[in-house]
Design an enzyme around this catalytic site. Structure first.
Site, PDB file in Angstrom:
ATOM      1  N   GLY A  45       0.942  -1.183   0.054  1.00  0.00           N
ATOM      2  CA  GLY A  45      -0.237   0.063   0.153  1.00  0.00           C
ATOM      3  C   GLY A  45       0.617   1.254  -0.030  1.00  0.00           C
ATOM      4  N   GLN A 188      -5.663  -9.015  -2.561  1.00  0.00           N
ATOM      5  CA  GLN A 188      -5.597  -7.924  -1.554  1.00  0.00           C
ATOM      6  C   GLN A 188      -7.381  -7.654  -1.230  1.00  0.00           C
ATOM      7  OE1 GLN A 188      -3.731  -7.867  -4.346  1.00  0.00           O
ATOM      8  NE2 GLN A 188      -1.904  -6.795  -3.794  1.00  0.00           N
ATOM      9  N   ASP A 229      -1.445   5.060  -6.243  1.00  0.00           N
ATOM     10  CA  ASP A 229       0.205   4.737  -6.063  1.00  0.00           C
ATOM     11  C   ASP A 229       0.923   6.011  -6.586  1.00  0.00           C
ATOM     12  OD1 ASP A 229      -1.209   1.843  -5.798  1.00  0.00           O
ATOM     13  OD2 ASP A 229       0.743   1.958  -4.938  1.00  0.00           O
TER      14      ASP A 229
HETATM   15  O1  MRU Z   1       0.737  -4.044  -4.694  1.00  0.00           O
HETATM   16  P1  MRU Z   1       0.078  -3.164  -3.565  1.00  0.00           P
HETATM   17  O2  MRU Z   1      -0.846  -4.145  -2.533  1.00  0.00           O
HETATM   18  O3  MRU Z   1       1.049  -2.511  -2.589  1.00  0.00           O
HETATM   19  O4  MRU Z   1      -0.881  -2.113  -4.455  1.00  0.00           O
HETATM   20  C1  MRU Z   1      -1.802  -1.250  -3.404  1.00  0.00           C
HETATM   21  C2  MRU Z   1      -2.808  -0.445  -4.216  1.00  0.00           C
HETATM   22  O5  MRU Z   1      -2.648  -0.553  -5.325  1.00  0.00           O
HETATM   23  C3  MRU Z   1      -3.381   0.623  -3.310  1.00  0.00           C
HETATM   24  O6  MRU Z   1      -4.821   0.953  -3.978  1.00  0.00           O
HETATM   25  C4  MRU Z   1      -2.532   2.042  -3.458  1.00  0.00           C
HETATM   26  O7  MRU Z   1      -1.406   1.562  -2.716  1.00  0.00           O
HETATM   27  C5  MRU Z   1      -3.226   2.936  -2.447  1.00  0.00           C
HETATM   28  S1  MRU Z   1      -3.323   2.548  -0.762  1.00  0.00           S
HETATM   29  C6  MRU Z   1      -3.949   3.605   0.193  1.00  0.00           C
END
Ligand code: MRU
Length: 337
Positions: A45, A188, A229
């Site tokens: 995240g 997730q 992100d």
């Molecule tokens: O690969 P991840 O689980 O780190 O991806 C997370 C996401 O895409 C979330 O939507 C993003 O980081 C926003 S978290 C507030």
């Protein structure tokens, strides 16, 4: 709910690879292991990896002071190791830059560095609360909301961005159902978003990613809210792979499509989404499922962890300073002034 704890001499991370089956906390005293934890998604995240990296820099400073090492050289080495963990979420680099400003200004002052990392953590929680309030104002009573991946307390310092909006709207009794995409390949949505929402007694229905369009066609979705992100200066934004498809579907069905993000996720240094580095992950994540080989051995794979949604498909961006509407280049520029 929280996934990151600081204990002065150690960083504790809730191992998100093991959720929801077990709540297992891991203890870190070496920044190199934190870098590995980010890579392997023990912590994940965008805001959460930034916070973990900030605390890891405190661990690096402690090690350097203890070993009587060349402080600036050791800190630069640690920063580079942490920056190499995952490329897409800009929060990681934003937090590392903040820590760098701090150590350059104050030198090997452990308490100042610790204070800076804790401030980054607390500020994130505060921003999430404000995002939640701003976003809840967009939601009507009885809303059925679709979300993707996990942009909740587990992905942030606490509370969440997209899930912060849903949490606040639920508190205001506006949410009748949250639909959570499972989010292949690492699940997730299935493992983390449903887990968080069930703990808060927020009504949630788990769907496979390929069911979202059908739900929209049946008129079952009132709005979509996802995390982010990295947002470029024109409003294009990277989020978990599958976000772009949802945005296209939302446009086709006339459904409002929002992203929720703190300022730490905005990258005005890049003009548009084509400049966002997209992480490619190991093909085994898609050639295997739940530890079993599901694709033939040696099959070619393509496994980008994120995609980029063009700003034209975005209804609005929900930030801690309020809701930004098109034209996003102007709104983002004014927002960060
Ligand atoms: O690969 P991840 O689980 O780190 O991806 C997370 C996401 O895409 C979330 O939507 C993003 O980081 C926003 S978290 C507030």
């Amino acid at each position: 709910m929280e996934a990151i704890r600081w204990e002065h001499d150690a960083l504790l991370l809730l191992d998100q690879t093991r959720l929801p089956a077990s709540e297992h906390w891991l203890r870190y005293i070496d920044y190199r292991e934190v870098s590995q934890a980010i890579k392997t998604m023990v912590v994940r995240g965008a805001p959460a990896i930034g916070i973990a990296a900030a605390y890891a820099m405190v661990l690096a400073a402690r090690e350097s002071i203890h070993n009587n090492a060349d402080f600036p050289a050791a800190m630069s080495q640690a920063k580079a190791a942490l920056a190499a963990s995952r490329p897409t979420a800009v929060n990681l680099f934003w937090a590392l830059d903040r820590m760098e400003c701090c150590w350059k200004a104050c030198g090997p002052d452990l308490s100042r560095l610790e204070n800076e990392a804790c401030t980054i953590h607390l500020e994130d929680i505060r921003m999430n609360r404000a995002i939640g309030e701003a976003g809840a104002a967009l939601i009507r009573k009885g809303a059925r909301v679709l979300t993707h991946c996990n942009a909740g307390a587990l992905a942030t310092g606490g509370y969440g961005t997209a899930l912060g909006v849903i949490r606040e709207a639920h508190t205001q009794r506006k949410v009748s159902m949250v639909y959570a995409d499972e989010t292949r390949p690492l699940l997730q949505g299935a493992r983390l978003t449903t887990y968080e929402l069930l703990q808060d007694n927020i009504p949630v229905t788990l769907i496979c990613d390929n069911m979202a369009g059908c739900l929209m066609a049946q008129g079952e979705i009132d709005l979509i809210v996802v995390g982010c992100d990295r947002m470029a200066a024109n409003g294009d934004f990277a989020n978990k792979i599958g976000t772009y498809s949802l945005a296209v579907l939302a446009r086709h069905h006339g459904i409002p499509f929002y992203t929720a993000l703190p300022s730490s996720t905005i990258d005005l240094a890049i003009p548009d989404g084509s400049h966002i580095p997209v992480e490619q992950r190991d093909g085994n994540e898609i050639a295997c499922f739940a530890g079993r080989q599901t694709g033939p051995a040696g099959v070619r794979t393509w496994n980008p962890s994120f995609d980029v949604t063009p700003h034209e498909l975005l209804t609005a961006a929900i930030t801690e300073q309020g809701v930004l509407y098109p034209p996003f280049d102007k709104a983002l520029h004014d927002h960060l002034l």
